[in-house]
Write a protein that holds these residues in place. Structure first.
Motif, PDB file in Angstrom:
ATOM      1  N   TYR A  19      92.007  76.552 105.517  1.00 27.81           N
ATOM      2  CA  TYR A  19      92.688  77.168 106.398  1.00 27.81           C
ATOM      3  C   TYR A  19      92.519  77.015 107.777  1.00 27.81           C
ATOM      4  CZ  TYR A  19      95.371  79.703 102.865  1.00 27.81           C
ATOM      5  OH  TYR A  19      96.650  80.280 102.065  1.00 27.81           O
ATOM      6  N   VAL A  20      93.209  76.692 108.601  1.00 29.66           N
ATOM      7  CA  VAL A  20      92.873  76.730 110.117  1.00 29.66           C
ATOM      8  C   VAL A  20      93.292  78.034 110.606  1.00 29.66           C
ATOM      9  CG1 VAL A  20      93.039  75.624 112.317  1.00 29.66           C
ATOM     10  CG2 VAL A  20      93.305  74.322 110.157  1.00 29.66           C
ATOM     11  N   LEU A  21      94.393  78.519 110.513  1.00 28.48           N
ATOM     12  CA  LEU A  21      94.932  79.740 110.923  1.00 28.48           C
ATOM     13  C   LEU A  21      95.449  80.560 109.705  1.00 28.48           C
ATOM     14  CD1 LEU A  21      97.065  78.421 113.866  1.00 28.48           C
ATOM     15  CD2 LEU A  21      94.976  79.912 114.096  1.00 28.48           C
ATOM     16  N   ARG A  22      95.077  81.990 109.897  1.00 31.70           N
ATOM     17  CA  ARG A  22      95.502  82.991 108.747  1.00 31.70           C
ATOM     18  C   ARG A  22      96.295  84.117 109.315  1.00 31.70           C
ATOM     19  NH1 ARG A  22      92.818  83.082 103.573  1.00 31.70           N
ATOM     20  NH2 ARG A  22      91.461  81.214 103.350  1.00 31.70           N
ATOM     21  N   HIS A  23      97.737  84.300 108.816  1.00 28.76           N
ATOM     22  CA  HIS A  23      98.449  85.576 109.365  1.00 28.76           C
ATOM     23  C   HIS A  23      98.392  85.784 110.613  1.00 28.76           C
ATOM     24  CE1 HIS A  23      98.497  85.778 104.916  1.00 28.76           C
ATOM     25  NE2 HIS A  23      97.350  86.053 104.840  1.00 28.76           N
ATOM     26  N   VAL A  24      98.536  84.959 111.570  1.00 28.65           N
ATOM     27  CA  VAL A  24      98.379  85.178 112.915  1.00 28.65           C
ATOM     28  C   VAL A  24      99.746  85.987 113.617  1.00 28.65           C
ATOM     29  CG1 VAL A  24      98.207  84.429 115.477  1.00 28.65           C
ATOM     30  CG2 VAL A  24      96.675  83.420 113.491  1.00 28.65           C
ATOM     31  N   SER A  25      99.631  86.994 114.065  1.00 26.88           N
ATOM     32  CA  SER A  25     101.105  87.564 114.667  1.00 26.88           C
ATOM     33  C   SER A  25     100.568  88.185 116.150  1.00 26.88           C
ATOM     34  CB  SER A  25     101.514  88.640 113.759  1.00 26.88           C
ATOM     35  OG  SER A  25     101.859  88.371 112.717  1.00 26.88           O
ATOM     36  N   ALA A  26     101.387  87.646 117.043  1.00 23.92           N
ATOM     37  CA  ALA A  26     101.119  88.059 118.494  1.00 23.92           C
ATOM     38  C   ALA A  26     102.445  87.929 119.113  1.00 23.92           C
ATOM     39  CB  ALA A  26     100.029  87.557 118.976  1.00 23.92           C
ATOM     40  N   SER A  27     102.700  88.736 120.425  1.00 16.93           N
ATOM     41  CA  SER A  27     103.681  88.732 121.219  1.00 16.93           C
ATOM     42  C   SER A  27     103.252  88.450 122.588  1.00 16.93           C
ATOM     43  CB  SER A  27     104.641  90.049 121.153  1.00 16.93           C
ATOM     44  OG  SER A  27     105.194  89.883 119.805  1.00 16.93           O
ATOM     45  N   ILE A  28     103.818  87.622 123.464  1.00 16.59           N
ATOM     46  CA  ILE A  28     103.407  87.296 124.916  1.00 16.59           C
ATOM     47  C   ILE A  28     104.590  87.503 125.767  1.00 16.59           C
ATOM     48  CG2 ILE A  28     102.376  85.656 126.309  1.00 16.59           C
ATOM     49  CD1 ILE A  28     100.697  84.750 123.966  1.00 16.59           C
ATOM     50  N   ASN A  29     104.632  88.278 126.780  1.00 20.28           N
ATOM     51  CA  ASN A  29     105.880  88.538 127.474  1.00 20.28           C
ATOM     52  C   ASN A  29     105.754  87.378 128.451  1.00 20.28           C
ATOM     53  OD1 ASN A  29     106.441  90.807 125.971  1.00 20.28           O
ATOM     54  ND2 ASN A  29     105.045  91.977 127.134  1.00 20.28           N
ATOM     55  N   ALA A  30     106.783  87.484 129.332  1.00 20.38           N
ATOM     56  CA  ALA A  30     107.205  86.389 130.430  1.00 20.38           C
ATOM     57  C   ALA A  30     106.093  87.145 131.389  1.00 20.38           C
ATOM     58  CB  ALA A  30     108.580  86.355 131.046  1.00 20.38           C
ATOM     59  N   GLY A  31     105.664  86.114 132.090  1.00 20.17           N
ATOM     60  CA  GLY A  31     104.881  86.585 133.399  1.00 20.17           C
ATOM     61  C   GLY A  31     103.519  87.102 133.152  1.00 20.17           C
ATOM     62  N   GLU A  32     102.908  86.853 131.785  1.00 18.89           N
ATOM     63  CA  GLU A  32     101.668  87.339 131.423  1.00 18.89           C
ATOM     64  C   GLU A  32     100.536  85.960 131.667  1.00 18.89           C
ATOM     65  OE1 GLU A  32     100.691  90.392 128.450  1.00 18.89           O
ATOM     66  OE2 GLU A  32     102.217  89.338 127.246  1.00 18.89           O
ATOM     67  N   PHE A  33      99.407  86.496 131.861  1.00 18.35           N
ATOM     68  CA  PHE A  33      98.497  85.192 131.912  1.00 18.35           C
ATOM     69  C   PHE A  33      97.309  85.848 130.634  1.00 18.35           C
ATOM     70  CE2 PHE A  33      95.372  82.744 134.847  1.00 18.35           C
ATOM     71  CZ  PHE A  33      94.917  82.132 133.906  1.00 18.35           C
ATOM     72  N   VAL A  34      97.340  85.015 129.776  1.00 17.44           N
ATOM     73  CA  VAL A  34      96.764  85.434 128.270  1.00 17.44           C
ATOM     74  C   VAL A  34      95.541  84.384 128.214  1.00 17.44           C
ATOM     75  CG1 VAL A  34      96.900  85.659 125.794  1.00 17.44           C
ATOM     76  CG2 VAL A  34      98.586  86.514 127.438  1.00 17.44           C
ATOM     77  N   SER A  35      94.550  84.693 127.653  1.00 11.64           N
ATOM     78  CA  SER A  35      93.597  83.806 127.226  1.00 11.64           C
ATOM     79  C   SER A  35      93.311  83.849 126.040  1.00 11.64           C
ATOM     80  CB  SER A  35      92.253  84.190 128.064  1.00 11.64           C
ATOM     81  OG  SER A  35      92.253  83.951 129.300  1.00 11.64           O
ATOM     82  N   ILE A  36      92.883  82.820 125.177  1.00 15.21           N
ATOM     83  CA  ILE A  36      92.592  82.765 123.778  1.00 15.21           C
ATOM     84  C   ILE A  36      91.298  82.212 123.667  1.00 15.21           C
ATOM     85  CG2 ILE A  36      93.207  81.602 121.543  1.00 15.21           C
ATOM     86  CD1 ILE A  36      96.023  81.224 122.728  1.00 15.21           C
ATOM     87  N   MET A  37      90.304  83.058 122.995  1.00 15.78           N
ATOM     88  CA  MET A  37      89.087  82.893 123.007  1.00 15.78           C
ATOM     89  C   MET A  37      88.523  82.780 121.485  1.00 15.78           C
ATOM     90  SD  MET A  37      86.934  84.727 126.237  1.00 15.78           S
ATOM     91  CE  MET A  37      85.649  83.718 125.780  1.00 15.78           C
ATOM     92  N   GLY A  38      87.348  82.147 121.179  1.00 12.53           N
ATOM     93  CA  GLY A  38      86.774  82.007 119.813  1.00 12.53           C
ATOM     94  C   GLY A  38      85.780  80.740 119.731  1.00 12.53           C
ATOM     95  N   PRO A  39      85.173  81.064 118.785  1.00 10.96           N
ATOM     96  CA  PRO A  39      83.845  79.700 118.652  1.00 10.96           C
ATOM     97  C   PRO A  39      84.887  78.728 118.236  1.00 10.96           C
ATOM     98  CG  PRO A  39      84.021  81.326 116.898  1.00 10.96           C
ATOM     99  CD  PRO A  39      84.902  81.951 117.880  1.00 10.96           C
ATOM    100  N   SER A  40      84.053  77.340 118.236  1.00 10.32           N
ATOM    101  CA  SER A  40      84.566  76.118 118.024  1.00 10.32           C
ATOM    102  C   SER A  40      85.114  76.568 116.370  1.00 10.32           C
ATOM    103  CB  SER A  40      83.650  75.152 118.036  1.00 10.32           C
ATOM    104  OG  SER A  40      83.328  74.850 119.293  1.00 10.32           O
ATOM    105  N   GLY A  41      86.216  75.851 116.214  1.00 12.67           N
ATOM    106  CA  GLY A  41      86.857  75.698 114.667  1.00 12.67           C
ATOM    107  C   GLY A  41      87.644  76.997 114.412  1.00 12.67           C
ATOM    108  N   ALA A  42      87.566  77.802 115.528  1.00 12.22           N
ATOM    109  CA  ALA A  42      88.280  79.421 115.201  1.00 12.22           C
ATOM    110  C   ALA A  42      89.849  78.930 115.029  1.00 12.22           C
ATOM    111  CB  ALA A  42      88.089  80.208 116.161  1.00 12.22           C
ATOM    112  N   GLY A  43      90.430  77.946 115.560  1.00 12.41           N
ATOM    113  CA  GLY A  43      91.885  77.577 115.344  1.00 12.41           C
ATOM    114  C   GLY A  43      92.598  77.921 116.716  1.00 12.41           C
TER     115      GLY A  43
END
Length: 228
Positions: A19-43
């Motif tokens: 598995y690389v990703l498990r049950h990922v759910s998220a919403s991002i609105n227009a005009g947002e600035f979103v950062s995705i963080m996590g250790p190496s191999g987190a997906g």
């Protein structure tokens, strides 16, 4: 703008499912600035690639601007990508045999933008990023920061609604990194471009207004909130 529901990604091997990703759910609105963080191999990069339609999930749904992307034909997905999404890569992904000007123009040729408009857009971007003097240089003749500026200019040439950036400053010195992040912030605040970046840097993540934390392919929902 983006709605991910139950995204899973795994690869089959002799030992079962990797598995690389498990049950990922998220919403991002227009005009947002979103950062995705996590250790190496987190997906992180896999998730960004799914958002950019460079990869398909094994399961789950992905809606972009209200449309289920993976119910579309590949041709239709490519059309959406070309019209709305700009991708910025850590390794720049410039075409070595093309000049700065040609690299920026390439995405417009694929989009079949008329010649006069292509020329106008490219000239505007060369001037805006102060790289006009390097228009006839090849990528190997540029610094890392200059190559990344060309990569961002290329992404912006199609006038995207959203920029997906995968470790956009990972190969840069700190001063160049801040220049790139300040540019992203300006694009987000002044032009309303939605930005989603994958980063290991807490400094870079702070430029966003939300942070999505991934660990072993799972979202830490407690930390995916405004001001995180």
């Amino acid at each position: 703008m983006i709605d991910l529901q139950g995204i899973e990604k795994f690869y089959l091997n002799k030992g079962g499912k990797n598995y690389v990703l498990r049950h990922v759910s998220a919403s991002i609105n227009a005009g947002e600035f979103v950062s995705i963080m996590g250790p190496s191999g987190a997906g992180k990069s896999t998730l960004l690639s799914i958002m950019g339609m460079l990869e398909e999930p094994t399961y789950g749904s992905y809606e972009f601007m209200g449309q289920d992307m993976f119910s579309l034909s590949e041709r239709k997905r490519i059309e959406v990508y070309r019209n709305y999404i700009g991708f910025v890569f850590q390794a720049y992904h410039l075409i070595d045999e093309m000049t700065v000007k040609e690299n920026i123009e390439a995405s417009l040729i694929y989009k079949k933008v008329p010649s006069a408009e292509r020329k106008s857009r490219v000239e505007d971007l060369l001037e805006r990023f102060h790289i006009g003097a390097k228009r006839d240089f090849f990528p190997s003749q540029l610094s890392g920061g200059e190559q990344q500026l060309v990569g961002i200019a290329r992404a912006l040439a199609v006038r995207p609604s959203i920029i997906l950036a995968d470790e956009p400053t990972g190969n840069l010195q700190s001063a160049q990194s801040l220049q790139i992040m300040d540019l992203f912030k300006k694009l987000n605040e002044e032009e309303g471009i939605t930005i989603i970046q994958v980063t290991h840097s807490g400094v870079n993540a702070a430029y966003g207004n939300r942070t999505l934390h991934l660990l072993d392919g799972v979202v830490d929902k407690e930390q995916f909130k405004k001001g995180c």
